[in-house]
Design an enzyme around this catalytic site. Structure first.
Site, PDB file in Angstrom:
ATOM      1  N   ASP A  27      48.975  77.880  12.964  1.00  0.00           N
ATOM      2  CA  ASP A  27      47.722  78.579  13.278  1.00  0.00           C
ATOM      3  C   ASP A  27      46.698  77.612  13.891  1.00  0.00           C
ATOM      4  O   ASP A  27      46.762  76.406  13.655  1.00  0.00           O
ATOM      5  CB  ASP A  27      47.168  79.205  11.981  1.00  0.00           C
ATOM      6  N   GLY A  28      45.772  78.179  14.639  1.00  0.00           N
ATOM      7  CA  GLY A  28      44.636  77.398  15.122  1.00  0.00           C
ATOM      8  C   GLY A  28      44.725  76.980  16.578  1.00  0.00           C
ATOM      9  O   GLY A  28      43.903  76.171  17.041  1.00  0.00           O
ATOM     10  N   HIS A  44      47.973  77.305  23.207  1.00  0.00           N
ATOM     11  CA  HIS A  44      49.372  77.636  22.903  1.00  0.00           C
ATOM     12  C   HIS A  44      50.327  76.629  23.569  1.00  0.00           C
ATOM     13  O   HIS A  44      51.333  76.247  22.982  1.00  0.00           O
ATOM     14  CB  HIS A  44      49.690  79.064  23.363  1.00  0.00           C
ATOM     15  N   SER A  72      54.059  87.083  15.782  1.00  0.00           N
ATOM     16  CA  SER A  72      54.198  88.060  14.705  1.00  0.00           C
ATOM     17  C   SER A  72      54.237  89.466  15.282  1.00  0.00           C
ATOM     18  O   SER A  72      53.790  89.705  16.419  1.00  0.00           O
ATOM     19  CB  SER A  72      53.045  87.930  13.710  1.00  0.00           C
ATOM     20  N   ARG A  78      46.893  91.499  20.808  1.00  0.00           N
ATOM     21  CA  ARG A  78      46.044  90.518  21.512  1.00  0.00           C
ATOM     22  C   ARG A  78      45.880  90.931  22.986  1.00  0.00           C
ATOM     23  O   ARG A  78      46.669  91.734  23.488  1.00  0.00           O
ATOM     24  CB  ARG A  78      46.697  89.133  21.416  1.00  0.00           C
ATOM     25  N   LEU A 138      69.573  69.697  12.296  1.00  0.00           N
ATOM     26  CA  LEU A 138      68.541  70.671  11.887  1.00  0.00           C
ATOM     27  C   LEU A 138      68.830  72.075  12.429  1.00  0.00           C
ATOM     28  O   LEU A 138      69.243  72.223  13.580  1.00  0.00           O
ATOM     29  CB  LEU A 138      67.196  70.194  12.444  1.00  0.00           C
TER      30      LEU A 138
HETATM   31  C1  FPP Z   1      48.395  81.079  16.202  1.00  0.00           C
HETATM   32  O1  FPP Z   1      47.202  80.514  16.720  1.00  0.00           O
HETATM   33  C2  FPP Z   1      49.510  80.802  17.086  1.00  0.00           C
HETATM   34  C3  FPP Z   1      50.278  81.739  17.724  1.00  0.00           C
HETATM   35  C4  FPP Z   1      50.049  83.188  17.600  1.00  0.00           C
HETATM   36  C5  FPP Z   1      51.358  81.358  18.651  1.00  0.00           C
HETATM   37  C6  FPP Z   1      52.166  80.182  18.231  1.00  0.00           C
HETATM   38  C7  FPP Z   1      52.984  79.751  19.365  1.00  0.00           C
HETATM   39  C8  FPP Z   1      53.190  78.462  19.725  1.00  0.00           C
HETATM   40  C9  FPP Z   1      52.727  77.295  18.956  1.00  0.00           C
HETATM   41  C10 FPP Z   1      54.020  78.189  20.912  1.00  0.00           C
HETATM   42  C11 FPP Z   1      55.398  78.158  20.361  1.00  0.00           C
HETATM   43  C12 FPP Z   1      56.466  78.026  21.314  1.00  0.00           C
HETATM   44  C13 FPP Z   1      57.701  78.542  21.047  1.00  0.00           C
HETATM   45  C14 FPP Z   1      58.835  78.202  21.914  1.00  0.00           C
HETATM   46  C15 FPP Z   1      57.920  79.430  19.881  1.00  0.00           C
HETATM   47  P1  FPP Z   1      45.984  81.487  17.047  1.00  0.00           P
HETATM   48  O2  FPP Z   1      46.064  81.868  18.486  1.00  0.00           O
HETATM   49  O3  FPP Z   1      45.956  82.635  16.098  1.00  0.00           O
HETATM   50  O4  FPP Z   1      44.778  80.529  16.801  1.00  0.00           O
HETATM   51  P2  FPP Z   1      43.301  80.950  16.334  1.00  0.00           P
HETATM   52  O5  FPP Z   1      43.441  81.598  14.968  1.00  0.00           O
HETATM   53  O6  FPP Z   1      42.584  79.632  16.271  1.00  0.00           O
HETATM   54  O7  FPP Z   1      42.756  81.875  17.368  1.00  0.00           O
END
Ligand code: FPP
Length: 249
Positions: A27-28, A44, A72, A78, A138
């Site tokens: 998250d974040g 991201h 999710s 979004r 892994l």
């Molecule tokens: C949450 O942060 C993050 C996500 C919804 C996406 C996570 C995805 C990645 C880290 C890229 C992963 C890559 C692959 C190949 C799976 P948020 O957007 O909710 O952050 P915020 O709460 O600060 O707005």
């Protein structure tokens, strides 16, 4: 001493208690981007770079399974450009990482309602799973279009079908029937669940599987999470006493 043992010792960790399975709520990304004056999607993309490092760091430390919450089943609400950007990111990430994952012996698994994903992304995930079935280091497990409640619903549907077919009596249903009908029944439950960016909730992630997981929350946003943060989370885990409902003096 093996490479893993010396890396673990150098990190100040106990080799005997490396969590077999770590799950992460990444998250974040958005908050990190905002703090840097960048677009959410840039958060991201930086999150993807973090994820790449953490996959290999976890493997080097002897972790056997790493499950991450990539998208999710609630994330579809979004803005369209963010959803499209995340689909594109995941496609491009899988395309550019797959050879290195194979060379490194990383097995890829993807869980969630994959039939609802764009067909090219679904095909890329299926190809990555097929191409890494014989990899034995892994297991990198991505939860994509994943919801913990939906996972239990999908398991219950399979069980209900057996009841309707007359091959299972309702009174014979055990916890093991649910566990064995989840998306990845061969993957053990997480020992350690890490959540970045400070929120104290599960957000519909691995609801069944985390019944006895140790939870570690860090204020660090996912794009800024690194090997030292991972080591700190494992060190914290190693100080916990796991009781599984028993009395431990
Ligand atoms: C949450 O942060 C993050 C996500 C919804 C996406 C996570 C995805 C990645 C880290 C890229 C992963 C890559 C692959 C190949 C799976 P948020 O957007 O909710 O952050 P915020 O709460 O600060 O707005």
């Amino acid at each position: 001493m093996t490479d893993t043992e010396s890396i673990v010792k150098e990190a100040g960790l106990s080799p005997a208690r490396i969590p077999e399975h770590i799950a992460i709520i990444m998250d974040g990304n958005g908050r990190w981007a905002k703090a840097q004056g960048k677009e959410r999607l840039e958060g991201h993309w930086q999150g993807y770079r973090t994820l790449k490092n953490i996959v290999y760091d976890a493997d080097a430390l002897g972790v056997r399974y790493l499950t991450v919450y990539g998208f999710s089943s609630e994330n579809w609400v979004r803005p369209e450009n963010e959803v499209d950007g995340l689909m594109d990111l995941m496609l491009r990430a899988m395309q550019s990482e797959i050879e290195e994952l194979i060379e490194s012996g990383v097995r890829v698994r993807v869980s969630g309602r994959l039939h609802e994903l764009p067909p090219d992304l679904r095909a890329e995930f299926e190809s990555a799973m097929n191409r890494t079935t014989t990899c034995h280091r892994l297991t990198f497990h991505l939860a994509i279009n994943y919801g913990g409640r939906a996972e239990v619903v999908d398991a219950v549907r399979t069980i209900a079908q057996k009841v309707q077919d007359g091959t299972l009596a309702p009174a014979d249903i055990q916890e093991s029937h649910i566990s064995s009908n989840l998306y990845a029944p061969d993957i053990p439950d997480p020992d350690l669940l890490i959540r970045t960016a400070g929120e104290l909730r599960l957000s519909n992630f691995l609801l069944w599987e985390t019944a006895y997981s140790e939870i570690y929350v860090t204020p660090t946003c996912w794009p800024a999470f690194d090997r030292d943060h991972l080591i700190a989370a494992i060190a914290d885990y190693q100080r916990r006493i796991r009781k599984f409902g028993a009395v431990v003096e």
